[in-house]
Design a protein around this motif. Structure first.
Motif, short mmCIF file in Angstrom:
data_model
loop_
_atom_site.label_atom_id
_atom_site.label_comp_id
_atom_site.label_asym_id
_atom_site.label_seq_id
_atom_site.Cartn_x
_atom_site.Cartn_y
_atom_site.Cartn_z
N PHE A 103 1.01 -1.19 -0.05
CA PHE A 103 0.04 0.08 -0.01
C PHE A 103 0.93 1.17 0.01
N GLY A 104 0.45 2.29 -0.67
CA GLY A 104 1.22 3.64 -0.50
C GLY A 104 0.53 4.61 0.39
N ALA A 105 0.47 3.92 1.77
CA ALA A 105 0.09 4.90 2.60
C ALA A 105 0.76 4.25 3.91
N PRO A 106 1.01 5.12 5.07
CA PRO A 106 1.39 4.57 6.37
C PRO A 106 0.49 3.35 6.58
N ALA A 107 1.40 2.48 7.62
CA ALA A 107 0.87 1.09 8.18
C ALA A 107 -0.43 1.47 9.09
N GLU A 108 -0.29 2.53 9.77
CA GLU A 108 -1.33 2.96 10.98
C GLU A 108 -2.58 3.26 10.00
N PHE A 109 -2.43 4.04 8.92
CA PHE A 109 -3.53 4.62 8.01
C PHE A 109 -4.24 3.20 7.56
N VAL A 110 -3.62 2.20 7.02
CA VAL A 110 -4.04 1.13 6.43
C VAL A 110 -4.66 0.31 7.45
N ALA A 111 -4.02 -0.11 8.57
CA ALA A 111 -4.48 -1.05 9.65
C ALA A 111 -5.80 -0.57 10.30
N ALA A 112 -5.92 0.84 10.34
CA ALA A 112 -7.29 1.39 10.73
C ALA A 112 -8.45 1.05 10.00
N ARG A 113 -8.26 0.78 8.53
CA ARG A 113 -9.13 0.54 7.60
C ARG A 113 -9.43 -0.82 7.27
N LEU A 114 -8.79 -1.89 7.97
CA LEU A 114 -8.76 -3.18 7.65
C LEU A 114 -9.17 -4.05 8.90
N PRO A 115 -9.60 -5.24 8.80
CA PRO A 115 -10.17 -6.02 10.23
C PRO A 115 -8.76 -6.39 10.78
N ALA A 116 -8.63 -6.77 12.01
CA ALA A 116 -7.36 -6.90 12.90
C ALA A 116 -6.78 -8.14 12.27
N HIS A 117 -7.44 -9.05 11.56
CA HIS A 117 -6.38 -10.25 11.23
C HIS A 117 -5.70 -9.79 9.90
N LEU A 118 -5.78 -8.58 9.31
CA LEU A 118 -5.01 -8.24 8.10
C LEU A 118 -4.29 -7.00 8.46
N THR A 119 -3.07 -7.34 9.16
CA THR A 119 -2.27 -5.97 9.87
C THR A 119 -0.96 -6.13 8.84
N PRO A 120 -0.75 -4.87 8.14
CA PRO A 120 0.47 -4.74 7.35
C PRO A 120 1.69 -4.21 8.19
N THR A 121 2.90 -4.37 7.86
CA THR A 121 3.97 -4.10 8.32
C THR A 121 4.72 -2.94 7.64
N ALA A 122 5.08 -1.91 8.15
CA ALA A 122 5.67 -0.61 7.42
C ALA A 122 6.82 -0.88 6.63
N THR A 123 7.01 -0.31 5.75
CA THR A 123 8.02 -0.47 4.84
C THR A 123 8.85 1.02 4.53
N GLY A 124 8.36 1.90 5.24
CA GLY A 124 8.92 3.08 5.17
C GLY A 124 7.84 4.23 5.74
N PRO A 125 7.96 5.43 5.93
CA PRO A 125 6.95 6.48 6.38
C PRO A 125 5.82 6.48 5.70
N ASP A 126 5.74 6.33 4.28
CA ASP A 126 4.62 6.53 3.37
C ASP A 126 4.19 4.99 2.77
N GLY A 127 4.45 3.90 3.41
CA GLY A 127 4.31 2.62 2.76
C GLY A 127 4.28 1.46 3.74
N CYS A 128 3.54 0.53 3.24
CA CYS A 128 3.42 -0.63 4.12
C CYS A 128 3.18 -1.97 3.23
N ARG A 129 3.32 -3.13 3.54
CA ARG A 129 2.89 -4.35 3.17
C ARG A 129 2.29 -5.33 3.75
N LEU A 130 1.33 -6.02 3.30
CA LEU A 130 0.66 -7.04 4.10
C LEU A 130 1.04 -8.29 3.59
#
Length: 320
Positions: A245-272
């Motif tokens: 995702f091209g967004a911070p991990a906190e932003f994405v995690a807040a919009r997905l169910p708890a069992h789908l938690t991404p890991t930050a790859t940088g300040p503006d990106g994350c990967r699930l």
């Protein structure tokens, strides 16, 4: 006030107000002597209520946190508020609302006076939540009926609609209710099939406790959560999910169910990266709702469905 049980209940009701009560004020409120208040406080302590006393000119009594949860006294407004809140959460299987919440709702509704039960139903029916869970809506009455049968170890009859629309009648020994965050499921031993089964609660209709008690059988997987995991794995193959995702991990995690938690790859990106039994259709729609650019690296069925969905949406938006 000479009725000791009634006086103790009134004293407990006052102490459950979050403040410190001087003994003399309690005595005046209950029309008894300070000595009687001291004896009543001792009785409450014997019953398990942690009443703390402080000395001095501004000293008094207050109820504090103890090692166990004693019974609470609720006024009408408090009881209605709690019942409405539990109904709202239970009805949509919101993440974090577990079986204990449904058991609490069942206990509360069992003792609610009819006038309060009517107020709870009226308030809930007149209120439309702005947001809902991802799963199908479940009638709170169905959940409380199932929870009561589970707790009471009572055989249960109900109608059940399968995924293909087939209607059947079931007689089961209910074992546990399980919330997956999206949906509620009943784990039960099906007496007609002579085997364990899981039932989606939103497909259950007219649950009827028969009054016949049973001794719980041993679940093959050890516990209901493990059995549910195995059952869902058999019904839906696991996917090796890999999405960036091209967004911070906190932003994405807040919009997905708890069992789908991404890991930050940088300040503006994350990967699930995870394994899941969620359907490709549901995953594609959920990721589109995150409101951030994303790339599906795998699995291929999800990539294909996302491309097909994107094409359909593009064609729909181009039609005048």
């Amino acid at each position: 006030m000479t009725d000791t049980p009634a006086r103790l209940l009134n004293l407990l009701s006052l102490l459950q107000t979050p403040r410190e009560w001087p003994g003399r004020e309690l005595a005046e409120r209950l029309s008894v002597s300070p000595r009687t208040i001291r004896r009543d406080v001792d009785r409450l302590r014997e019953l398990g209520y942690p009443v703390e006393a402080s000395k001095g000119a501004v000293g008094g009594y207050r109820l504090v946190a103890g090692t166990a949860m004693p019974p609470l006294l609720l006024d009408d407004e408090e009881a209605v508020a709690i019942a409405v809140g539990l109904r709202a959460g239970a009805g949509h299987a919101i993440e974090g609302v577990e079986e204990a919440s449904v058991r609490a709702l069942a206990k509360l509704e069992q003792v609610l006076p009819s006038r309060l039960r009517h107020r709870v139903s009226t308030l809930q029916n007149a209120t439309i939540p702005l947001t809902r869970g991802d799963g199908a809506t479940v009638a709170p009455g169905t959940l409380t009926s199932l929870a009561g049968a589970v707790t009471g170890q009572e055989r249960l009859r109900f109608g059940y609609r399968a995924g293909d629309g087939t209607e059947t009648k079931r007689l089961v020994e209910p074992y546990r209710l399980v919330s997956t965050g999206r949906r509620w499921y009943l784990v039960a031993y099906d007496l007609g099939r002579e085997d364990w089964r899981t039932f989606r609660v939103d497909r259950v209709s007219e649950p009827f406790p028969t009054g016949a008690r049973f001794s719980p059988r041993e679940l093959p997987a050890g516990d209901a959560a493990a059995y549910m995991t195995q059952s869902m794995s058999r019904a839906q193959p696991e996917l090796d999910l890999d999405v960036s995702f091209g967004a911070p991990a906190e932003f994405v995690a807040a919009r997905l169910p708890a069992h789908l938690t991404p890991t930050a790859t940088g300040p503006d990106g994350c990967r699930l990266r995870t394994r899941t039994t969620d359907s490709t259709e549901w995953l594609a729609v959920r990721f589109a709702m995150v409101d951030a650019p994303f790339t599906i690296h795998g699995p291929e069925p999800l990539r294909a469905y996302a491309a097909e969905l994107g094409a359909r949406l593009g064609a729909a938006s181009s039609q005048g």
